[in-house]
Design a protein around this motif. Structure first.
Motif, PDB file in Angstrom:
ATOM      1  N   THR A 104     -23.663 -39.969  27.172  1.00 23.60           N
ATOM      2  CA  THR A 104     -22.360 -40.529  27.557  1.00 23.60           C
ATOM      3  C   THR A 104     -22.250 -40.616  29.073  1.00 23.60           C
ATOM      4  O   THR A 104     -22.568 -39.661  29.782  1.00 23.60           O
ATOM      5  CB  THR A 104     -21.217 -39.653  27.020  1.00 23.60           C
ATOM      6  N   GLN A 105     -21.830 -41.759  29.571  1.00 19.94           N
ATOM      7  CA  GLN A 105     -21.702 -41.960  31.016  1.00 19.94           C
ATOM      8  C   GLN A 105     -20.682 -40.999  31.613  1.00 19.94           C
ATOM      9  O   GLN A 105     -19.719 -40.597  30.952  1.00 19.94           O
ATOM     10  CB  GLN A 105     -21.304 -43.400  31.321  1.00 19.94           C
ATOM     11  N   SER A 106     -20.877 -40.677  32.881  1.00 22.78           N
ATOM     12  CA  SER A 106     -20.045 -39.678  33.549  1.00 22.78           C
ATOM     13  C   SER A 106     -18.566 -40.063  33.557  1.00 22.78           C
ATOM     14  O   SER A 106     -17.698 -39.227  33.279  1.00 22.78           O
ATOM     15  CB  SER A 106     -20.531 -39.456  34.983  1.00 22.78           C
ATOM     16  N   ASP A 107     -18.273 -41.324  33.880  1.00 24.00           N
ATOM     17  CA  ASP A 107     -16.870 -41.732  33.939  1.00 24.00           C
ATOM     18  C   ASP A 107     -16.218 -41.676  32.567  1.00 24.00           C
ATOM     19  O   ASP A 107     -15.037 -41.342  32.434  1.00 24.00           O
ATOM     20  CB  ASP A 107     -16.733 -43.124  34.556  1.00 24.00           C
ATOM     21  N   VAL A 108     -17.003 -41.983  31.528  1.00 25.22           N
ATOM     22  CA  VAL A 108     -16.465 -41.936  30.169  1.00 25.22           C
ATOM     23  C   VAL A 108     -16.144 -40.492  29.776  1.00 25.22           C
ATOM     24  O   VAL A 108     -15.090 -40.212  29.204  1.00 25.22           O
ATOM     25  CB  VAL A 108     -17.462 -42.551  29.162  1.00 25.22           C
ATOM     26  N   LEU A 109     -17.034 -39.559  30.106  1.00 22.52           N
ATOM     27  CA  LEU A 109     -16.784 -38.152  29.811  1.00 22.52           C
ATOM     28  C   LEU A 109     -15.527 -37.654  30.520  1.00 22.52           C
ATOM     29  O   LEU A 109     -14.713 -36.930  29.936  1.00 22.52           O
ATOM     30  CB  LEU A 109     -17.986 -37.290  30.231  1.00 22.52           C
ATOM     31  N   LEU A 110     -15.379 -38.038  31.775  1.00 21.77           N
ATOM     32  CA  LEU A 110     -14.201 -37.618  32.535  1.00 21.77           C
ATOM     33  C   LEU A 110     -12.919 -38.189  31.936  1.00 21.77           C
ATOM     34  O   LEU A 110     -11.901 -37.498  31.836  1.00 21.77           O
ATOM     35  CB  LEU A 110     -14.344 -38.041  33.996  1.00 21.77           C
ATOM     36  N   GLU A 158      -7.319 -31.592  38.386  1.00 23.69           N
ATOM     37  CA  GLU A 158      -8.666 -31.381  38.926  1.00 23.69           C
ATOM     38  C   GLU A 158      -9.655 -32.396  38.360  1.00 23.69           C
ATOM     39  O   GLU A 158     -10.491 -32.936  39.103  1.00 23.69           O
ATOM     40  CB  GLU A 158      -9.131 -29.959  38.615  1.00 23.69           C
ATOM     41  N   ILE A 159      -9.549 -32.683  37.075  1.00 31.05           N
ATOM     42  CA  ILE A 159     -10.466 -33.659  36.473  1.00 31.05           C
ATOM     43  C   ILE A 159     -10.187 -35.058  36.996  1.00 31.05           C
ATOM     44  O   ILE A 159     -11.106 -35.845  37.249  1.00 31.05           O
ATOM     45  CB  ILE A 159     -10.367 -33.611  34.936  1.00 31.05           C
ATOM     46  N   LYS A 160      -8.907 -35.388  37.182  1.00 27.22           N
ATOM     47  CA  LYS A 160      -8.575 -36.694  37.759  1.00 27.22           C
ATOM     48  C   LYS A 160      -9.137 -36.814  39.174  1.00 27.22           C
ATOM     49  O   LYS A 160      -9.630 -37.876  39.575  1.00 27.22           O
ATOM     50  CB  LYS A 160      -7.055 -36.896  37.764  1.00 27.22           C
ATOM     51  N   ALA A 161      -9.068 -35.721  39.932  1.00 31.29           N
ATOM     52  CA  ALA A 161      -9.607 -35.741  41.296  1.00 31.29           C
ATOM     53  C   ALA A 161     -11.113 -35.951  41.275  1.00 31.29           C
ATOM     54  O   ALA A 161     -11.666 -36.695  42.101  1.00 31.29           O
ATOM     55  CB  ALA A 161      -9.266 -34.433  42.011  1.00 31.29           C
ATOM     56  N   ILE A 162     -11.803 -35.320  40.332  1.00 34.62           N
ATOM     57  CA  ILE A 162     -13.250 -35.506  40.201  1.00 34.62           C
ATOM     58  C   ILE A 162     -13.559 -36.949  39.833  1.00 34.62           C
ATOM     59  O   ILE A 162     -14.482 -37.569  40.377  1.00 34.62           O
ATOM     60  CB  ILE A 162     -13.831 -34.547  39.141  1.00 34.62           C
ATOM     61  N   LEU A 163     -12.780 -37.510  38.919  1.00 35.31           N
ATOM     62  CA  LEU A 163     -13.006 -38.896  38.497  1.00 35.31           C
ATOM     63  C   LEU A 163     -12.883 -39.858  39.663  1.00 35.31           C
ATOM     64  O   LEU A 163     -13.727 -40.747  39.849  1.00 35.31           O
ATOM     65  CB  LEU A 163     -12.009 -39.272  37.392  1.00 35.31           C
ATOM     66  N   GLY A 169     -11.388 -46.016  42.300  1.00 33.34           N
ATOM     67  CA  GLY A 169     -10.715 -47.120  41.624  1.00 33.34           C
ATOM     68  C   GLY A 169     -10.266 -46.784  40.222  1.00 33.34           C
ATOM     69  O   GLY A 169      -9.575 -47.582  39.583  1.00 33.34           O
ATOM     70  N   ALA A 170     -10.627 -45.608  39.732  1.00 32.32           N
ATOM     71  CA  ALA A 170     -10.286 -45.234  38.359  1.00 32.32           C
ATOM     72  C   ALA A 170      -8.792 -45.035  38.162  1.00 32.32           C
ATOM     73  O   ALA A 170      -8.321 -44.994  37.039  1.00 32.32           O
ATOM     74  CB  ALA A 170     -11.020 -43.954  37.971  1.00 32.32           C
ATOM     75  N   GLU A 171      -8.038 -44.956  39.262  1.00 29.07           N
ATOM     76  CA  GLU A 171      -6.595 -44.753  39.134  1.00 29.07           C
ATOM     77  C   GLU A 171      -5.898 -45.951  38.504  1.00 29.07           C
ATOM     78  O   GLU A 171      -4.747 -45.863  38.106  1.00 29.07           O
ATOM     79  CB  GLU A 171      -5.966 -44.437  40.494  1.00 29.07           C
ATOM     80  N   GLU A 172      -6.594 -47.078  38.387  1.00 29.80           N
ATOM     81  CA  GLU A 172      -6.008 -48.265  37.792  1.00 29.80           C
ATOM     82  C   GLU A 172      -6.069 -48.229  36.264  1.00 29.80           C
ATOM     83  O   GLU A 172      -5.516 -49.089  35.597  1.00 29.80           O
ATOM     84  CB  GLU A 172      -6.730 -49.511  38.299  1.00 29.80           C
ATOM     85  N   LYS A 173      -6.751 -47.232  35.719  1.00 26.81           N
ATOM     86  CA  LYS A 173      -6.879 -47.129  34.268  1.00 26.81           C
ATOM     87  C   LYS A 173      -5.609 -46.526  33.661  1.00 26.81           C
ATOM     88  O   LYS A 173      -4.756 -45.988  34.354  1.00 26.81           O
ATOM     89  CB  LYS A 173      -8.084 -46.262  33.897  1.00 26.81           C
ATOM     90  N   VAL A 174      -5.504 -46.608  32.326  1.00 25.94           N
ATOM     91  CA  VAL A 174      -4.408 -45.969  31.611  1.00 25.94           C
ATOM     92  C   VAL A 174      -4.987 -45.089  30.518  1.00 25.94           C
ATOM     93  O   VAL A 174      -6.081 -45.327  30.034  1.00 25.94           O
ATOM     94  CB  VAL A 174      -3.435 -47.002  30.989  1.00 25.94           C
ATOM     95  N   TYR A 213     -18.232 -30.244  28.608  1.00 21.27           N
ATOM     96  CA  TYR A 213     -18.434 -31.513  29.310  1.00 21.27           C
ATOM     97  C   TYR A 213     -18.502 -31.298  30.827  1.00 21.27           C
ATOM     98  O   TYR A 213     -19.308 -31.933  31.516  1.00 21.27           O
ATOM     99  CB  TYR A 213     -17.294 -32.493  28.995  1.00 21.27           C
ATOM    100  N   LEU A 214     -17.651 -30.422  31.340  1.00 17.48           N
ATOM    101  CA  LEU A 214     -17.652 -30.147  32.779  1.00 17.48           C
ATOM    102  C   LEU A 214     -18.968 -29.517  33.227  1.00 17.48           C
ATOM    103  O   LEU A 214     -19.510 -29.871  34.288  1.00 17.48           O
ATOM    104  CB  LEU A 214     -16.486 -29.230  33.139  1.00 17.48           C
TER     105      LEU A 214
END
Length: 227
Positions: A104-110, A158-163, A169-174, A213-214
């Motif tokens: 699983t890709q890193s961004d998907v796991l996060l 903390e996980i959002k900060a890592i993402l 640019g991940a802040e544009e997701k929902v 996952y972390l």
């Protein structure tokens, strides 16, 4: 008098399954509002270590609560509520084993971890309320539930900060957020106890996933899989 739920029965499982429907019937997409103030200057390794510590702390505390609660109330519940098919977050697609996690890709796991944490936001708020009025509940349980609720919010940030750090640019997701859990408000004390027990075991299972996952992502991103 014999407790209402002293024997396992099909209708009790139906209660839990119905609680899933009631939980998810008011689902909506929440924008992820990232407030990076206070996180920008923290090294990525420290973010990982802090998030892992928080996840492990929540896991240990939740395991302790579940065991204590079942010891006190399981005699009236019929059996220990460990049927994870009734957990409200099972609808989230998550890697089931080490091989799937590694693929699983890193961004998907996060994003999965963020979804898990957000899925517990409202149930934990309601869990605080029901434990506060639960007959026979002890004060330390309420304090621990409140602590877990706050820690869940901490690990989400903390996980959002890592993402954002790993994938700008991940802040544009929902992400999906769950609303009310109806059965914790039942007037039947045994039903409320049963649902509380199930919630604690489900949370324990979900936070274990987040901690795993972390650990995998820390090894992958910080140590280039050399760990």
């Amino acid at each position: 008098m014999q407790p209402v739920l002293s024997q396992p029965c099909s209708w009790m499982l139906q209660v839990l399954l119905m609680s899933n429907v009631l939980l998810w019937e008011n689902v909506y997409s929440m924008p992820v509002c990232f407030d990076m103030e206070g996180y920008n200057d923290i090294p990525i390794l420290e973010l990982f270590d802090s998030a892992i510590f928080t996840a492990q702390y929540i896991s240990n505390l939740t395991t302790q609560m579940a065991e204590e609660f079942d010891t006190k109330f399981a005699h009236s519940l019929g059996y220990r509520a460990k049927n994870f098919s009734t957990c409200h977050a099972t609808s989230l697609a998550t890697p089931a084993n080490v091989e799937q996690i590694q693929q699983t890709q890193s961004d998907v796991l996060l994003k999965i971890m963020i979804s898990i944490s957000r899925a517990w936001y409202y149930p934990l708020k309601q869990l605080v309320r029901v434990v506060a009025i639960l007959e026979g509940a002890y004060e330390t349980l309420l304090l621990k539930v409140k602590e877990v609720k706050e820690a869940n919010q901490d690990i989400l940030e903390e996980i959002k900060a890592i993402l954002i750090r790993v994938h700008p640019g991940a802040e544009e997701k929902v992400y999906t957020a769950s609303m009310a859990l109806a059965d914790v408000r039942s007037t039947n004390e045994d039903i409320r106890r049963f649902v509380v027990s199930n919630l604690l075991h489900c949370l324990d299972s979900d936070i274990d996933k987040v901690a795993t996952y972390l650990e995998v992502l820390k090894c992958r991103i910080i140590q280039n899989n050399k760990c």
